[in-house]
Design a protein around this motif. Sequence first.
Motif, PDB file in Angstrom:
ATOM      1  N   CYS A 165       0.853  -1.182   0.000  1.00 54.50           N
ATOM      2  CA  CYS A 165       0.000   0.000   0.000  1.00 54.50           C
ATOM      3  C   CYS A 165       0.890   1.233   0.000  1.00 54.50           C
ATOM      4  O   CYS A 165       2.044   1.181   0.435  1.00 54.50           O
ATOM      5  N   TYR A 166       0.325   2.355  -0.490  1.00 53.38           N
ATOM      6  CA  TYR A 166       1.147   3.562  -0.598  1.00 53.38           C
ATOM      7  C   TYR A 166       0.256   4.790  -0.678  1.00 53.38           C
ATOM      8  O   TYR A 166      -0.956   4.691  -0.910  1.00 53.38           O
ATOM      9  N   ASP A 167       0.897   5.924  -0.493  1.00 57.24           N
ATOM     10  CA  ASP A 167       0.219   7.214  -0.629  1.00 57.24           C
ATOM     11  C   ASP A 167      -0.292   7.351  -2.062  1.00 57.24           C
ATOM     12  O   ASP A 167       0.477   7.265  -3.018  1.00 57.24           O
ATOM     13  N   VAL A 168      -1.589   7.568  -2.216  1.00 59.78           N
ATOM     14  CA  VAL A 168      -2.189   7.611  -3.551  1.00 59.78           C
ATOM     15  C   VAL A 168      -1.604   8.732  -4.414  1.00 59.78           C
ATOM     16  O   VAL A 168      -1.581   8.633  -5.647  1.00 59.78           O
ATOM     17  N   LYS A 169      -1.081   9.770  -3.786  1.00 64.99           N
ATOM     18  CA  LYS A 169      -0.512  10.894  -4.541  1.00 64.99           C
ATOM     19  C   LYS A 169       0.722  10.491  -5.330  1.00 64.99           C
ATOM     20  O   LYS A 169       1.149  11.207  -6.241  1.00 64.99           O
ATOM     21  N   GLN A 170       1.290   9.342  -4.999  1.00 65.55           N
ATOM     22  CA  GLN A 170       2.504   8.890  -5.688  1.00 65.55           C
ATOM     23  C   GLN A 170       2.230   7.744  -6.662  1.00 65.55           C
ATOM     24  O   GLN A 170       3.148   7.026  -7.071  1.00 65.55           O
ATOM     25  N   LEU A 171       0.965   7.593  -7.055  1.00 65.31           N
ATOM     26  CA  LEU A 171       0.594   6.509  -7.958  1.00 65.31           C
ATOM     27  C   LEU A 171       1.334   6.593  -9.294  1.00 65.31           C
ATOM     28  O   LEU A 171       1.724   5.570  -9.861  1.00 65.31           O
ATOM     29  N   ASN A 172       1.534   7.785  -9.798  1.00 62.81           N
ATOM     30  CA  ASN A 172       2.241   7.948 -11.071  1.00 62.81           C
ATOM     31  C   ASN A 172       3.635   7.337 -11.004  1.00 62.81           C
ATOM     32  O   ASN A 172       4.070   6.618 -11.916  1.00 62.81           O
ATOM     33  N   GLU A 173       4.348   7.611  -9.896  1.00 66.32           N
ATOM     34  CA  GLU A 173       5.689   7.060  -9.717  1.00 66.32           C
ATOM     35  C   GLU A 173       5.638   5.546  -9.513  1.00 66.32           C
ATOM     36  O   GLU A 173       6.502   4.812 -10.005  1.00 66.32           O
ATOM     37  N   ILE A 174       4.625   5.071  -8.802  1.00 66.50           N
ATOM     38  CA  ILE A 174       4.473   3.624  -8.599  1.00 66.50           C
ATOM     39  C   ILE A 174       4.380   2.909  -9.941  1.00 66.50           C
ATOM     40  O   ILE A 174       5.084   1.922 -10.199  1.00 66.50           O
ATOM     41  N   ILE A 175       3.512   3.400 -10.809  1.00 67.87           N
ATOM     42  CA  ILE A 175       3.323   2.794 -12.133  1.00 67.87           C
ATOM     43  C   ILE A 175       4.623   2.846 -12.936  1.00 67.87           C
ATOM     44  O   ILE A 175       5.025   1.868 -13.580  1.00 67.87           O
ATOM     45  N   GLN A 176       5.291   3.989 -12.872  1.00 62.61           N
ATOM     46  CA  GLN A 176       6.547   4.187 -13.616  1.00 62.61           C
ATOM     47  C   GLN A 176       7.615   3.184 -13.189  1.00 62.61           C
ATOM     48  O   GLN A 176       8.249   2.535 -14.022  1.00 62.61           O
ATOM     49  N   TYR A 177       7.803   3.036 -11.866  1.00 62.31           N
ATOM     50  CA  TYR A 177       8.877   2.170 -11.372  1.00 62.31           C
ATOM     51  C   TYR A 177       8.542   0.691 -11.531  1.00 62.31           C
ATOM     52  O   TYR A 177       9.432  -0.132 -11.812  1.00 62.31           O
ATOM     53  N   LEU A 178       7.275   0.323 -11.351  1.00 61.82           N
ATOM     54  CA  LEU A 178       6.887  -1.068 -11.585  1.00 61.82           C
ATOM     55  C   LEU A 178       7.186  -1.473 -13.025  1.00 61.82           C
ATOM     56  O   LEU A 178       7.726  -2.553 -13.294  1.00 61.82           O
ATOM     57  N   LYS A 179       6.853  -0.592 -13.947  1.00 62.79           N
ATOM     58  CA  LYS A 179       7.108  -0.873 -15.370  1.00 62.79           C
ATOM     59  C   LYS A 179       8.602  -0.948 -15.639  1.00 62.79           C
ATOM     60  O   LYS A 179       9.079  -1.841 -16.355  1.00 62.79           O
ATOM     61  N   GLU A 180       9.353  -0.024 -15.044  1.00 61.34           N
ATOM     62  CA  GLU A 180      10.802   0.013 -15.265  1.00 61.34           C
ATOM     63  C   GLU A 180      11.474  -1.280 -14.822  1.00 61.34           C
ATOM     64  O   GLU A 180      12.408  -1.764 -15.474  1.00 61.34           O
ATOM     65  N   TYR A 181      10.982  -1.846 -13.706  1.00 63.79           N
ATOM     66  CA  TYR A 181      11.616  -3.043 -13.162  1.00 63.79           C
ATOM     67  C   TYR A 181      10.835  -4.321 -13.460  1.00 63.79           C
ATOM     68  O   TYR A 181      10.989  -5.339 -12.785  1.00 63.79           O
ATOM     69  N   LYS A 182       9.978  -4.230 -14.496  1.00 64.11           N
ATOM     70  CA  LYS A 182       9.316  -5.404 -15.074  1.00 64.11           C
ATOM     71  C   LYS A 182       8.440  -6.170 -14.078  1.00 64.11           C
ATOM     72  O   LYS A 182       8.410  -7.402 -14.058  1.00 64.11           O
ATOM     73  N   ILE A 183       7.733  -5.388 -13.242  1.00 62.54           N
ATOM     74  CA  ILE A 183       6.721  -5.981 -12.367  1.00 62.54           C
ATOM     75  C   ILE A 183       5.376  -5.445 -12.854  1.00 62.54           C
ATOM     76  O   ILE A 183       5.097  -4.258 -12.735  1.00 62.54           O
ATOM     77  N   ASN A 184       4.580  -6.322 -13.416  1.00 61.31           N
ATOM     78  CA  ASN A 184       3.353  -5.904 -14.099  1.00 61.31           C
ATOM     79  C   ASN A 184       2.219  -5.591 -13.118  1.00 61.31           C
ATOM     80  O   ASN A 184       1.867  -6.411 -12.269  1.00 61.31           O
ATOM     81  N   LEU A 185       1.656  -4.409 -13.235  1.00 62.01           N
ATOM     82  CA  LEU A 185       0.555  -3.992 -12.375  1.00 62.01           C
ATOM     83  C   LEU A 185      -0.707  -4.762 -12.743  1.00 62.01           C
ATOM     84  O   LEU A 185      -1.178  -4.692 -13.878  1.00 62.01           O
ATOM     85  N   GLU A 186      -1.270  -5.505 -11.774  1.00 65.23           N
ATOM     86  CA  GLU A 186      -2.417  -6.356 -12.063  1.00 65.23           C
ATOM     87  C   GLU A 186      -3.702  -5.908 -11.391  1.00 65.23           C
ATOM     88  O   GLU A 186      -4.795  -6.165 -11.899  1.00 65.23           O
ATOM     89  N   SER A 187      -3.593  -5.251 -10.223  1.00 66.08           N
ATOM     90  CA  SER A 187      -4.814  -4.876  -9.506  1.00 66.08           C
ATOM     91  C   SER A 187      -4.551  -3.662  -8.624  1.00 66.08           C
ATOM     92  O   SER A 187      -3.484  -3.550  -8.009  1.00 66.08           O
ATOM     93  N   LEU A 188      -5.543  -2.765  -8.573  1.00 68.27           N
ATOM     94  CA  LEU A 188      -5.501  -1.593  -7.708  1.00 68.27           C
ATOM     95  C   LEU A 188      -6.811  -1.494  -6.931  1.00 68.27           C
ATOM     96  O   LEU A 188      -7.864  -1.907  -7.405  1.00 68.27           O
TER      97      LEU A 188
END
Length: 248
Positions: A165-188
């Motif tokens: 879980c994380y601060d929702v205001k940083q969702l943009n960075e979460i998506i960016q870093y998950l993609k960068e390190y090849k961890i696919n976002l599956e559910s929010l």
Amino acid sequence: MGIITKKSLGDKLLLYQPSNGYCYNSDTHFLYNFILENLKKFKNINGELLDIGSGSGILGLLVSRDFEKLNLNQCEIQDIFQEFSLRNASCNKINTYMYKGSFLDMDFDKQFDICVSNPPFYHTNVIKSENEIKRIARYNDNMPLKDFIKKVSQVLKSNGKFFFCYDVKQLNEIIQYLKEYKINLESLQFVHPKKDKDATLVLVYARKNSKSLLSVLKPIVVFENKEFTNEVQKIYEKSSTHSIKVEI
């Protein structure tokens, strides 16, 4: 008052917490429920589970309680919380291995099937607590988001699952870093204090090297007329914990 024992509490998870340090909150209960909802699609949950920044141990212990084939591992930087995690695992008769030290600096001897974490996510420009124990547990100075996700990508097995879980205001960075390190976002799933208030927390499930499409679950609304909503009450009932504050 008599001595509280695991037996006297029935199926409740017994958790000792510091009375003047960081204590787990509703975020952890919501994340636990989110994990259960996303694991429903899998028939056989087993392997190595890592609770990153275990604190008093609640998140990893709850998941281990419900999935007995998982081997619990905990990683915690603060000595006092290492003790609480181990004590709580022992009194709930759950086996665990404790990695003592910083997650980012840890040289793990294995990879993990599932990583879970309620990490410190308050930004460095937020006014900080004067209590050193609380400061380390809450603020991301010691575990910046990018470094956190990068390290998880290194310790996760291929197709390994990652919940946090994380601060929702940083969702943009979460998506960016998950993609960068090849961890696919599956559910929010978004958590709102009230139905007419903006979300403050986001629950995230991602999987290493997966190509599944994203699903967004129905949001959690915490309060209605200053009381927990029925949904939140059910989540707390599902968690079924009993907390005991102790001096440190």
